[in-house]
Design an enzyme around this catalytic site. Structure first.
Site, PDB file in Angstrom:
ATOM      1  CG  ASP B  36      14.068  67.043 103.282  1.00 42.28           C
ATOM      2  OD1 ASP B  36      14.356  66.706 102.112  1.00 42.28           O
ATOM      3  OD2 ASP B  36      13.366  68.036 103.538  1.00 42.28           O
ATOM      4  CG  ASP B 281      62.576  78.566 100.384  1.00 39.77           C
ATOM      5  OD1 ASP B 281      63.192  78.323  99.333  1.00 39.77           O
ATOM      6  OD2 ASP B 281      61.608  77.894 100.786  1.00 39.77           O
ATOM      7  N   GLY B 416      53.999  73.656  92.685  1.00 38.70           N
ATOM      8  CA  GLY B 416      54.043  74.350  91.406  1.00 38.70           C
ATOM      9  C   GLY B 416      55.470  74.530  90.921  1.00 38.70           C
TER      10      GLY B 416
END
Lengths: 430, 522
Positions: B36, B281, B416
């Protein structure tokens, strides 16, 4: 501080010839065996690993697998919930449901490993029975096996040991009068495996199998005429399982560096009566290349003091490689578990000044590291940055399990893994 | 049992570790099996902490189970107290130790430790990381707060506030705190205590000395703040200053409680976001469909910014932490979308694919989903990977946070747009469709049945999987569809098919394609 002065009472060696080993118990800063899944699933491309455990197990796999988790991986966790524990549902029924859903989604899976975890072990969920029952349902399309990767039973690479040991009973039996064949045991990156297979072919050893095979349904056969070479030092259980099926281990150094690889190949060559001249001719080019590649890192590493904290059981053979081929000085070589006979040749080559330790009490061990002040400390990622901030250079150990480091043609890369942090320390001016 | 590959949250004891690691001079003794300790590396690697988390694990093994694991726990606790000399300890069990039923609370009580030991009950099989952090912080506050602390009369002194919630492994907590301190400074409000980040148990005793609490991250601090409200009569500010509007609201709220003049803080003109967002823009951002998923606090804040400050359309909103689902449901209602409350990343992936957003705001997981779907994406919430614990100052809160958010969200969209231009010109020269998106070429989507062997990059698939096999498309219409930029092509295909179905057209030809386009035009 001499090696002997740190020994505690329980470290009495059983045989006088063996060197003393410091055995410690306490807090251990190590991974559990589930982590093995991260590389095993890359090796066996038709296999899926289903951990039966808690959210912690899923979180561990996700942390260890890094970005790999997103590439539609062939592992997952069946997370146990309150109702599984409270007996409101039958865990075995739940498991059947989860497995059914999984196999429906992934019809390409041919072998399914049910992997036990700490929670499933503690509540004694019988995964062996589950594997048997589910296997009967899904064979022949899917073979279902089980092993434990729990932290209470396995440390890091021991997960691979448990997995391979579960595969051994599935290997087809070779007839007692079958010609002698060779088995390479331990998962190796494909490129390394191919290099070894080429070398064995050149040596004239034709019948060579690998465990694990790239295809988990394509297991090599095994019988009394099988001779096997361990490619990894952490395969105690697997070796035992192989022996019960009649196979015999070829004793050698592990194939790290020019010397280790030569010794490893030689063990096979001797067992298969390969002519000594022929052996030397075949391995000479690789051996020379390895030595040349290692020499690049030598200036950086020779005379440097190195300590290993326990992680993967690779520590002993790696310390041997660094000591004999790069003239480094091992200070402490810690291993989670020391297999005396598999590592006997390795231990003989590690300078007696080095302290060998097995197990861990992490606070005490860190006290020793601080007192020793090695030039390089090999440790896990939980400790690496904190030690760097104390001024100690580190090399994180997990990379040694994921990178191709075996064989002649990786020897230079292996040396470079240790040289890089030191070089980096030297170039940084901020 | 729940089948899971990826979890948004770790187990509750990881939440407790986050609180312990955030604090100073506090030590956590965790009854847990070997292994752990993996959680340490979340702090040393992802957050790049230079110290080990202050956690001692008992690391029991199988051979200990038959014997006395309780004694193992006591030894670990005693040695930790000696070695680290903490002002206080927290003690508890991880998931496996919970099953073996040693009782850390009783065990530590019986030990006569040199410092207070606060027991934690973290039900690992019901609860998760955030709940664990909140519960731990609450227990620490409840156990350590000195109830005899009296607040001086407000006359003639500055107002005092506690800042509650900043934590280890918190998404941008370090830098948010800088911005909040700036605001409080401008308002003349003194900081009594920041907790858990950087606080010692000694500091916590004085938590009652503040006039009010600022709950920066309700996921971690809400539970404690409610107790403080009752115990010390400290009101709490719960508005989250993420975004320009929300920051202004936050300033107003604080000023009101502090009896201060909000003008200097509101007059902080470091926020360029309103002007950036108004500049021409940014016009093309109008109505961009955005899908938002994360922890409830960050998701709700992001939705408000998206609609009111950037002019996006929120087309999906959800969170993975059920404890705060109510807030997300309320917000989703306001945006007219169906709330998505789930911790199953496959459900999130389905919802994203169905919503066909033009931008995804989410966690590390949504980043990968978006990559697979070929969609732009920005990270707004934990869980995050190492790159989202940056070296540079990058808050989400306050006016500087708004600047950071503008850049972070718009950046993938500009990418994009670049893609769009490349795609438009692909017929002109070497920008062939097969080249795929340039900034994630290494992740060319594969077929859904694909496994490791099917990495044949020479046969790329549609970035967005078609709704049907395309058999009702005429080849002419199919060719025309290919001319539409890849990142909206899936939506165009689905819309057109839905339109054709609706109109009862058996075939999709050029006419149908453009009729559908007109139908869905906004």
């Amino acid at each position: 501080m001499s090696a002997a002065s740190t020994l505690t009472g329980c470290a009495t060696p059983s045989e006088t010839a063996q060197r003393p080993v410091l055995r410690e118990r306490g807090q251990r800063e190590v991974f559990c065996g589930l982590t093995g899944i991260v590389w095993l699933h890359r090796k066996m491309q038709d296999a899926f690993f289903l951990v039966v455990g808690s959210r912690t197990c899923a979180h561990l796999l996700q942390s260890a697998a890094g970005v790999m988790i997103f590439a539609e991986p062939r592992f997952a966790t069946a997370i146990m919930e309150e109702r599984d524990l409270a007996g409101m549902v039958d865990c075995q029924d739940e498991l059947d449901r989860v497995v059914g859903r999984l196999l429906e989604r992934r019809p390409d899976i041919k072998t399914l490993f049910l992997v036990g975890s700490c929670p499933s072990e503690v509540i004694k969920l019988d995964l062996a029975k589950a594997a048997e029952r589910l296997g009967a349902q899904h064979m022949p399309a899917v073979r279902i096996l089980n092993y434990s990767g729990s932290g209470i039973e396995t440390t890091f690479t021991q997960g691979e040991d448990a997995c391979l040991a579960a595969l051994v009973p599935e290997m087809p039996a070779a007839s007692p009068d079958a010609p002698q064949d060779l088995l390479i045991v331990g998962s190796l990156p494909d490129i390394v495996e191919d290099q070894f297979l080429r070398l064995f072919a050149q040596l004239g050893i034709e019948r060579v199998g690998c465990l694990p095979a790239r295809n988990a349904r394509d297991l090599p056969s095994i019988g009394p005429n099988t001779r096997y070479l361990l490619a990894q030092p952490f395969l105690a259980e697997t070796a035992m399982a192989l022996e019960t099926r009649g196979a015999q281990r070829l004793d050698a150094l592990f194939p790290f560096g020019a010397e280790g690889t030569t010794s490893w190949l030689k063990a096979a060559a001797d067992a298969f009566d390969v002519d000594e001249m022929h052996f030397n001719r075949v391995i000479a080019p690789g051996r020379e290349r390895a030595k040349r590649a290692i020499s690049h890192a030598k200036a950086q590493l020779e005379g440097k003091r190195i300590s290993f904290l326990p992680d993967s059981q690779l520590e002993v053979p790696l310390a041997r490689f660094l000591a004999t081929e790069l003239d480094m000085v091992p200070v402490e070589v810690g291993t989670p578990y020391l297999h005396r006979s598999h590592c006997a040749q390795e231990l003989d080559l590690i300078p007696p000044s080095a302290r060998i330790s097995e197990g861990q009490d992490v606070e005490r061990q860190l006290d020793r590291v601080r007192a020793d002040k090695p030039d390089l400390t090999v440790c896990g990622l939980g400790l690496a940055n904190p030690l760097e901030s104390e001024g100690l250079s580190t090399k994180w150990a997990i990379e040694l399990v994921f990178s191709p480091i075996h064989g002649f043609d990786q020897a230079g890369d292996l040396a470079e893994l240790f040289a890089r942090p030191l070089r980096r320390r030297d170039v940084l001016e901020v | 049992m729940q089948l899971s590959v990826w979890t948004y949250e770790g187990p509750p004891h990881v939440g407790a570790m986050r609180v312990a690691t955030a604090m100073e001079k506090l030590h956590y003794v965790l009854h847990a099996p070997q292994g752990d300790t993996y959680a340490d590396l979340l702090f040393t690697m992802i957050e790049r902490r230079a110290k080990r988390p202050p956690v001692t694990y008992t690391t029991f093994e199988a051979r200990d189970l038959g014997k006395d694991t309780a004694e193992l726990f006591q030894t670990a606790a005693r040695e930790a107290a000696e070695r680290f000399e903490p002002q206080a300890m927290i003690v508890g069990a991880s998931c496996t130790a919970e099953l073996i039923q040693d009782d850390p609370a009783g065990l530590s009580e019986a030990m006569d430790l040199p410092c207070p030991a606060i027991p934690l009950e973290l039900p690992s099989y019901q609860r998760k990381e955030n709940w664990g952090a909140a519960e731990t912080f609450y227990q620490i506050v409840r156990s350590l707060a000195d109830k005899k602390v009296v607040r001086l009369d407000r006359e003639g002194r500055a107002a005092r506030a506690n800042i509650l919630g900043p934590c280890a492994l918190g998404f941008r907590h370090r830098d948010d705190l800088v911005e909040i301190r700036k605001i409080l400074g401008a308002l003349g409000v003194e900081v009594n205590l920041v907790a858990p980040l950087g606080a010692t148990p000694q500091d916590i005793t004085q938590i009652g000395a503040a006039d009010f609490n600022i709950v920066l991250y309700p996921e971690i601090a809400d539970e404690a703040a409610r107790w403080l409200e009752k115990t010390f009569d400290q009101p709490a500010i719960r508005s989250i200053p993420i975004g320009v509007g929300a920051t202004s609201a936050f300033i107003t709220d604080v000023a009101e409680l502090a009896g201060a003049d909000p003008t200097p803080a509101l007059g902080d003109n470091h926020s360029r976001m309103p002007w950036w967002s108004r500049s021409v823009d940014s016009t093309y951002l109008t109505g961009k469909r955005v899908f938002i998923f994360g922890d409830a606090t960050h998701a709700v804040a992001a939705a408000r910014i998206a609609r009111d400050e950037l002019g996006f359309e929120v087309c999906g909103l959800g969170c993975y932490n059920r404890e705060f689902a109510r807030e997300v449901r309320a917000a989703a209602k306001e945006y007219g979308v169906e709330p998505l409350i789930t911790d199953d990343h496959l459900a999130v992936e389905e919802a994203i694919a169905a919503a066909s957003p033009e931008l995804v705001l989410g966690t590390q997981m949504e980043r990968h989903i978006a990559k697979r779907l070929g969609l732009p994406c920005a990270v707004i919430s934990s869980p995050v990977h190492v790159q989202d614990f940056p070296a540079r100052h990058s808050p989400q809160m306050g006016f500087e946070g708004a600047n950071v958010i503008f850049d972070t969200w718009v950046h993938p969209l500009v990418m994009g747009l670049e893609e769009h231009l490349l795609t438009m010109f692909r017929e002109d020269f070497e920008f062939s469709d097969e080249a795929g998106p340039s900034h994630h070429a290494a992740h060319t989507p594969r077929s859904s049945t694909g496994s490791a062997q099917s990495a044949n990059a020479d046969r790329p698939e549609e970035p967005i999987v078609a709704a049907n096999d395309g058999s009702i498309w005429t080849s002419e219409a199919e060719r025309e569809l290919k001319k539409i930029p890849f990142f909206v092509r899936g939506k165009a295909r689905r819309n057109t098919e839905a339109f054709a179905l609706d109109q009862g057209r058996a075939e999709i030809d050029l006419e149908t394609l453009y009729d559908a386009k007109a139908h869905y035009a906004r």
